[in-house]
Scaffold this active site. Sequence first.
Site, PDB file in Angstrom:
ATOM      1  N   LEU A  48       0.841  -1.197   0.000  1.00  0.00           N
ATOM      2  CA  LEU A  48       0.000   0.000   0.000  1.00  0.00           C
ATOM      3  C   LEU A  48       0.875   1.245   0.000  1.00  0.00           C
ATOM      4  CD1 LEU A  48      -2.927   1.262   0.670  1.00  0.00           C
ATOM      5  CD2 LEU A  48      -2.164   1.172   3.044  1.00  0.00           C
ATOM      6  N   CYS A  49       0.406   2.315  -0.665  1.00  0.00           N
ATOM      7  CA  CYS A  49       1.061   3.628  -0.580  1.00  0.00           C
ATOM      8  C   CYS A  49      -0.034   4.690  -0.573  1.00  0.00           C
ATOM      9  CB  CYS A  49       2.061   3.838  -1.717  1.00  0.00           C
ATOM     10  SG  CYS A  49       1.314   4.057  -3.341  1.00  0.00           S
ATOM     11  N   GLN A  50       0.286   5.904  -0.980  1.00  0.00           N
ATOM     12  CA  GLN A  50      -0.715   6.973  -0.963  1.00  0.00           C
ATOM     13  C   GLN A  50      -1.693   6.865  -2.130  1.00  0.00           C
ATOM     14  OE1 GLN A  50      -0.865   9.097   1.663  1.00  0.00           O
ATOM     15  NE2 GLN A  50      -2.812   9.781   0.840  1.00  0.00           N
ATOM     16  N   MET A 100      -4.006   4.873  -0.133  1.00  0.00           N
ATOM     17  CA  MET A 100      -4.675   5.532   0.990  1.00  0.00           C
ATOM     18  C   MET A 100      -5.673   6.580   0.513  1.00  0.00           C
ATOM     19  SD  MET A 100      -3.790   4.239   3.924  1.00  0.00           S
ATOM     20  CE  MET A 100      -4.193   5.466   5.138  1.00  0.00           C
TER      21      MET A 100
END
Length: 99
Positions: free
Chosen positions: A67-69, A96
């Site tokens: 996961l990242c932004q 996110m």
Amino acid sequence: MMPAKGVRTISPDELKSMKKTKDSQWIDVRTPGEFKARNMRGFDNIPLGKLPNQTSKLDPEKETIVLCQSGMRSAQAAKILKKKGFKDVANVRGGMNQL
């Protein structure tokens, strides 16, 4: 960015319905500042720039959720993990921003 060969893409809704188990590892590749400001329970923070040197801390046999932004850095991280022999890697589409 196209997903790396062998990397699954999962939706934020799919992620929310998943339960972290002993057979999975969840990695957030954002910066420590981004992670501290807002994170999802169960994810460990390994920034993308440090990931190539930290894969030995991870189990390549376990399902790995990245996961990242926005989904871009996690796509790069998934590609790195696949190249290092990780079997089951999934990238969270939209990151996110969509959670």
